[in-house]
Design a protein around this motif. Structure first.
Motif, PDB file in Angstrom:
ATOM      1  N   ARG A  45       0.827  -1.214   0.000  1.00 43.73           N
ATOM      2  CA  ARG A  45       0.000   0.000   0.000  1.00 43.73           C
ATOM      3  C   ARG A  45       0.862   1.264   0.000  1.00 43.73           C
ATOM      4  N   GLY A  46       1.939   1.246  -0.793  1.00 40.72           N
ATOM      5  CA  GLY A  46       2.796   2.406  -0.931  1.00 40.72           C
ATOM      6  C   GLY A  46       3.769   2.649   0.200  1.00 40.72           C
ATOM      7  N   ARG A  47       3.767   1.762   1.205  1.00 46.02           N
ATOM      8  CA  ARG A  47       4.671   1.939   2.356  1.00 46.02           C
ATOM      9  C   ARG A  47       5.802   0.914   2.294  1.00 46.02           C
ATOM     10  N   PRO A  48       7.040   1.383   2.023  1.00 44.61           N
ATOM     11  CA  PRO A  48       8.163   0.451   1.977  1.00 44.61           C
ATOM     12  C   PRO A  48       8.639   0.072   3.380  1.00 44.61           C
ATOM     13  N   ASN A  49       9.212  -1.095   3.464  1.00 46.31           N
ATOM     14  CA  ASN A  49       9.817  -1.556   4.710  1.00 46.31           C
ATOM     15  C   ASN A  49      11.050  -2.381   4.344  1.00 46.31           C
ATOM     16  N   VAL A  50      11.949  -2.526   5.295  1.00 48.84           N
ATOM     17  CA  VAL A  50      13.149  -3.322   5.084  1.00 48.84           C
ATOM     18  C   VAL A  50      13.459  -4.085   6.363  1.00 48.84           C
ATOM     19  N   MET A  51      13.925  -5.305   6.208  1.00 50.07           N
ATOM     20  CA  MET A  51      14.325  -6.123   7.353  1.00 50.07           C
ATOM     21  C   MET A  51      15.681  -6.757   7.057  1.00 50.07           C
ATOM     22  N   GLU A  77      26.781  -1.881  10.738  1.00 52.09           N
ATOM     23  CA  GLU A  77      26.048  -1.286  11.866  1.00 52.09           C
ATOM     24  C   GLU A  77      24.626  -0.923  11.460  1.00 52.09           C
ATOM     25  N   THR A  78      24.444  -0.435  10.244  1.00 54.98           N
ATOM     26  CA  THR A  78      23.103  -0.127   9.743  1.00 54.98           C
ATOM     27  C   THR A  78      22.274  -1.401   9.632  1.00 54.98           C
ATOM     28  N   VAL A  79      22.880  -2.449   9.105  1.00 53.61           N
ATOM     29  CA  VAL A  79      22.187  -3.731   8.937  1.00 53.61           C
ATOM     30  C   VAL A  79      21.706  -4.264  10.292  1.00 53.61           C
ATOM     31  N   VAL A  80      22.559  -4.193  11.300  1.00 58.22           N
ATOM     32  CA  VAL A  80      22.176  -4.649  12.642  1.00 58.22           C
ATOM     33  C   VAL A  80      21.087  -3.746  13.217  1.00 58.22           C
ATOM     34  N   SER A 101      11.427  -2.696  14.508  1.00 57.46           N
ATOM     35  CA  SER A 101      10.317  -3.192  13.692  1.00 57.46           C
ATOM     36  C   SER A 101       9.759  -2.103  12.795  1.00 57.46           C
ATOM     37  N   GLY A 102       9.407  -2.497  11.581  1.00 56.37           N
ATOM     38  CA  GLY A 102       8.752  -1.596  10.657  1.00 56.37           C
ATOM     39  C   GLY A 102       7.337  -1.238  11.076  1.00 56.37           C
ATOM     40  N   ARG A 103       6.813  -1.924  12.087  1.00 53.99           N
ATOM     41  CA  ARG A 103       5.469  -1.589  12.578  1.00 53.99           C
ATOM     42  C   ARG A 103       5.429  -0.156  13.098  1.00 53.99           C
ATOM     43  N   ASP A 104       6.531   0.266  13.724  1.00 57.44           N
ATOM     44  CA  ASP A 104       6.545   1.591  14.342  1.00 57.44           C
ATOM     45  C   ASP A 104       7.754   2.438  13.948  1.00 57.44           C
ATOM     46  N   THR A 105       8.520   1.979  12.964  1.00 62.12           N
ATOM     47  CA  THR A 105       9.719   2.716  12.547  1.00 62.12           C
ATOM     48  C   THR A 105       9.800   2.766  11.030  1.00 62.12           C
ATOM     49  N   ASP A 106      10.019   3.965  10.494  1.00 58.86           N
ATOM     50  CA  ASP A 106      10.328   4.089   9.071  1.00 58.86           C
ATOM     51  C   ASP A 106      11.832   3.870   8.973  1.00 58.86           C
ATOM     52  N   LYS A 107      12.222   2.655   8.660  1.00 58.60           N
ATOM     53  CA  LYS A 107      13.638   2.296   8.684  1.00 58.60           C
ATOM     54  C   LYS A 107      14.438   3.013   7.608  1.00 58.60           C
ATOM     55  N   PHE A 108      13.824   3.319   6.466  1.00 56.33           N
ATOM     56  CA  PHE A 108      14.537   4.038   5.410  1.00 56.33           C
ATOM     57  C   PHE A 108      14.941   5.422   5.908  1.00 56.33           C
ATOM     58  N   GLU A 109      14.021   6.098   6.593  1.00 59.82           N
ATOM     59  CA  GLU A 109      14.320   7.425   7.132  1.00 59.82           C
ATOM     60  C   GLU A 109      15.270   7.326   8.323  1.00 59.82           C
ATOM     61  N   THR A 110      14.975   6.429   9.251  1.00 59.52           N
ATOM     62  CA  THR A 110      15.778   6.295  10.464  1.00 59.52           C
ATOM     63  C   THR A 110      17.241   5.999  10.161  1.00 59.52           C
ATOM     64  N   GLY A 123      18.729   6.407   7.099  1.00 63.12           N
ATOM     65  CA  GLY A 123      19.239   7.188   5.986  1.00 63.12           C
ATOM     66  C   GLY A 123      19.492   6.372   4.731  1.00 63.12           C
ATOM     67  N   LEU A 124      18.669   5.346   4.513  1.00 53.67           N
ATOM     68  CA  LEU A 124      18.846   4.517   3.315  1.00 53.67           C
ATOM     69  C   LEU A 124      18.366   5.268   2.091  1.00 53.67           C
ATOM     70  N   LYS A 125      19.194   5.277   1.081  1.00 55.63           N
ATOM     71  CA  LYS A 125      18.833   5.879  -0.202  1.00 55.63           C
ATOM     72  C   LYS A 125      18.238   4.764  -1.068  1.00 55.63           C
ATOM     73  N   THR A 126      17.197   5.101  -1.812  1.00 51.67           N
ATOM     74  CA  THR A 126      16.526   4.097  -2.639  1.00 51.67           C
ATOM     75  C   THR A 126      16.475   4.545  -4.094  1.00 51.67           C
ATOM     76  N   LYS A 127      16.218   3.562  -4.934  1.00 55.08           N
ATOM     77  CA  LYS A 127      15.971   3.791  -6.350  1.00 55.08           C
ATOM     78  C   LYS A 127      14.779   2.926  -6.718  1.00 55.08           C
ATOM     79  N   PRO A 128      13.954   3.345  -7.667  1.00 54.97           N
ATOM     80  CA  PRO A 128      12.807   2.515  -8.041  1.00 54.97           C
ATOM     81  C   PRO A 128      13.268   1.230  -8.732  1.00 54.97           C
TER      82      PRO A 128
END
Length: 176
Positions: A26-32, A78-81, A87-96, A98-103
């Motif tokens: 639904r337009g919300r990215p997450n990463v684990m 360190e970023t990976v850990v 959890s992505g339930r309550d954290t925008d991990k990309f913002e937290t 500083g992950l840069k993304t590409k489509p």
């Protein structure tokens, strides 16, 4: 030989580099962070991975049947850990983090910049999801960063311990 605890056997057999699994629902990215995966087939490239049904990414992977597997270099350890410890339930991990993304070209989840490679994947088999949380993915598009050709990866050894790739040796092979 000395007895070894069965609960620690996984530390001996961790399969490969620690990877990042990105989803979007639904337009919300997450990463684990994920270390329980293995190659199953060369062509097409099939990858088995375990995503716990307690992970926020499980629901998105099951619903969308697509993801990105990104292979981070040791410099991102360190970023990976950090990604794996929230959890992505309550954290925008990309913002937290500083992950840069590409489509991506074929899936809704984003490619993760700075990684050695990114694989756009589709779920092709879910028969073992209910019992083992095991998804079978097919890589349908692969990207790599040529400048990171010899980058080192990290490998999970359990309980916050990681090994870094070592020397590469080349031996004669009859494999195509």
């Amino acid at each position: 030989m000395k007895a070894f605890p069965l609960s620690s056997v996984y530390q001996l057999l961790e399969p490969g580099p620690v990877v990042l699994l990105a989803t979007a629902q639904r337009g919300r990215p997450n990463v684990m962070t994920m270390s329980w995966h293995m190659m199953m087939e060369f062509t097409p490239p099939l990858i088995a991975c375990v995503v716990s049904d307690g992970d926020y990414s499980f629901k998105a992977l099951r619903a969308t049947r697509e993801c990105i597997i990104a292979i981070p270099p040791v410099e991102m350890a360190e970023t990976v850990v950090g990604i794996g410890n929230c959890s992505g339930r309550d954290t925008d991990k990309f913002e937290t983090f500083g992950l840069k993304t590409k489509p991506a070209e074929t899936v809704g989840a984003p490619l993760i910049a700075g990684c050695i490679a990114n694989l756009e994947c589709r779920v092709v088999d879910t028969r073992l999801v209910n019992k083992y949380c095991l998804f079978v993915l097919e890589a349908v598009k692969a990207w790599h960063e040529p400048k990171r050709k010899n980058a080192k990866t990290i490998h999970h050894k359990g309980y916050g311990r990681f090994a870094v790739d070592g020397d590469i040796i080349t031996l004669k092979s009859k494999m195509p």
